[in-house]
Design an enzyme around this catalytic site. Sequence first.
Site, PDB file in Angstrom:
ATOM      1  N   ARG A 293       0.837  -1.207   0.000  1.00  0.00           N
ATOM      2  CA  ARG A 293       0.000   0.000   0.000  1.00  0.00           C
ATOM      3  C   ARG A 293       0.869   1.253   0.000  1.00  0.00           C
ATOM      4  O   ARG A 293       0.515   2.238  -0.662  1.00  0.00           O
ATOM      5  CB  ARG A 293      -0.958  -0.039   1.199  1.00  0.00           C
ATOM      6  N   TYR A 435      -6.857   0.018  -6.574  1.00  0.00           N
ATOM      7  CA  TYR A 435      -6.367  -1.299  -6.145  1.00  0.00           C
ATOM      8  C   TYR A 435      -5.586  -1.227  -4.843  1.00  0.00           C
ATOM      9  O   TYR A 435      -5.319  -0.162  -4.316  1.00  0.00           O
ATOM     10  CB  TYR A 435      -5.601  -2.012  -7.245  1.00  0.00           C
ATOM     11  N   GLU A 436      -5.266  -2.405  -4.305  1.00  0.00           N
ATOM     12  CA  GLU A 436      -4.680  -2.557  -2.962  1.00  0.00           C
ATOM     13  C   GLU A 436      -5.586  -1.961  -1.887  1.00  0.00           C
ATOM     14  O   GLU A 436      -5.121  -1.466  -0.861  1.00  0.00           O
ATOM     15  CB  GLU A 436      -3.284  -1.907  -2.894  1.00  0.00           C
ATOM     16  N   GLY A 437      -6.892  -2.048  -2.119  1.00  0.00           N
ATOM     17  CA  GLY A 437      -7.859  -1.467  -1.192  1.00  0.00           C
ATOM     18  C   GLY A 437      -8.204  -0.062  -1.638  1.00  0.00           C
ATOM     19  O   GLY A 437      -7.343   0.816  -1.663  1.00  0.00           O
TER      20      GLY A 437
END
Length: 585
Positions: A293, A435-437
Amino acid sequence: MNPYQAPLAEMKFLLDKVFDAPQTWASLPAIAEHVDMDTAVAIMDEADKISRELLHPINRNGDEQGVVHQDDKVITPDGYKEAYNQYAEGGWVGLCGDPELGGMGMPKMLGVLVDEMAYSACNAFTLYGSLTAGAALCINAHGSEALKEKYLPQLYSGEWAGAMDMTEPQAGSDLRGIRTKAVPLDDGSYSITGSKIFITGGDHDLTENIIHLVLAKLPGSKGISLFLVPKIKVDDTGNLGESNGVTVGSIEHKMGLKASSTCVMNYDEAQGYLIGKPNRGLVCMFTMMNYERLAIGIQGLGTSQAAYQMAADYAKERVQGIAAGGSPTGADSDPIIVHGDVRRMLLNIRVLTEAGRALSVLTAKQLDIAKYGEGEAKAKASRYVGLLTPVAKAFLSDRGLDAAITAQQVFGGHGYIRETGIEQLVRDTRIAQIYEGTNGIQAIDFLGRKVAGDNLAALTEFVNESIAKLADLQHVDAEQIAKVTGLFEKILTAGAVVNDNKLTSPALINSVAVDFLDAFGHVLYGYFWLIMSDAAVSHSDEDFSSQKRYLSDFYINKMLPKAEYHLAQVLAGDETVMTMPESLF
């Protein structure tokens, strides 16, 4: 498109003068034996060269050509394989890897700056190495000794690549709904069957093997476990054998990052190996996710730096109109940088980019101490990692898209056509918010878990420490220190209001989280500007010192007030968000 130039002076200044990297590294024996400031400078200089001469030249063609799914293979654009081989041979994939297994052992404080250069030069290419480094980190933290010895040397060397396989069509942000199954086998391994979507670097032709970290469920379990699943089987001597039932279903056709393969992956009784404990897969994965992140935030930061350079160069060259007070040279037309609105846009990008770089280095510093430190220093750094990681991911990537769009505006009509290259930055960086949350989920994690989760303990500790550092500054305006200090205190007040009402208003955190994170981000950037301006007073380059003062004044006067707006949104609560009936949407 102008060639990329890494902001090396800025990077060295942050390490040496703002965040005390030499002292930090000296206090951590596992790092001290591998790096000092001279080594770090040499690595940054070489990373600048690699970014300019190896990565930036393949950026445009990679976007134009994209990846191709042909039969059972994914083929990367022309020049990618050659660039990757040279990149891997230089040790860049394993820069921060475990030196006992082939990595270089460099601290993350240095790694984030190298990552930024690579993302600025070529977003799509950089993702391949980033995912490999993340997979290696997870294996090293949670894998058995046998798995580490078997897979990590080839991952650090770049011979093999890594990918993390989480998302399924019915299970994106909420992974509880995954359907991929893992059935125990007699030899202690597992048979993995299922499908995943949106897998970055899921397949490509850059390496001879790809090591997938796959989330799956054991029979009869609601928990999620993590498995290492190689594309090609590896025997006990480390040699490659037969295919392992890992295939590409298709590739995604995307808005941007077209040279980065994003795949639908299928597992047909593929042989996998458990990482960590059964039903604890998310715990293992999130060791990597803190780093990933941050890396995606740095993708936004790299975009910001590239966008600024392109727009500033264009503004100095593009002649259009006359300065408001008359041309300073008496010319019929002036470069557009004389115009107030163009300067506003360039300054907006620059102050957010340079403060964003400070956020990336501070977050990396906490990661280093949390990983290699001891006692209370380690514990405090772990608390700060939890606090800063969602902010770094969301605020950096949000500002990255803002920077790309603002830079495109500087170009005017020329920014909307492909030839200038700025529109590619807009397309490539858009995904970083998703992406990645998603950034909304990052904000909910920040406010719900990291702020209200411990009743503001970690946030209060961080804010008080920051206010104390501001009080010690010697070379910045006291009124500006008071502004930032006052806003930090308002952050705590707003956080307390949310915390006091989180049980009686269950939708409150979800409704105001993005504004709370943005408010904190803007105040934090004000803090960074004051400490950077103070540290720059003694800089040997007077122009550098002057730039910091001008930019700090601009941020405090023009950008910092945004924090007040976002805090007002937080304090307005969730009622007007939640009261309208769903049927009226």
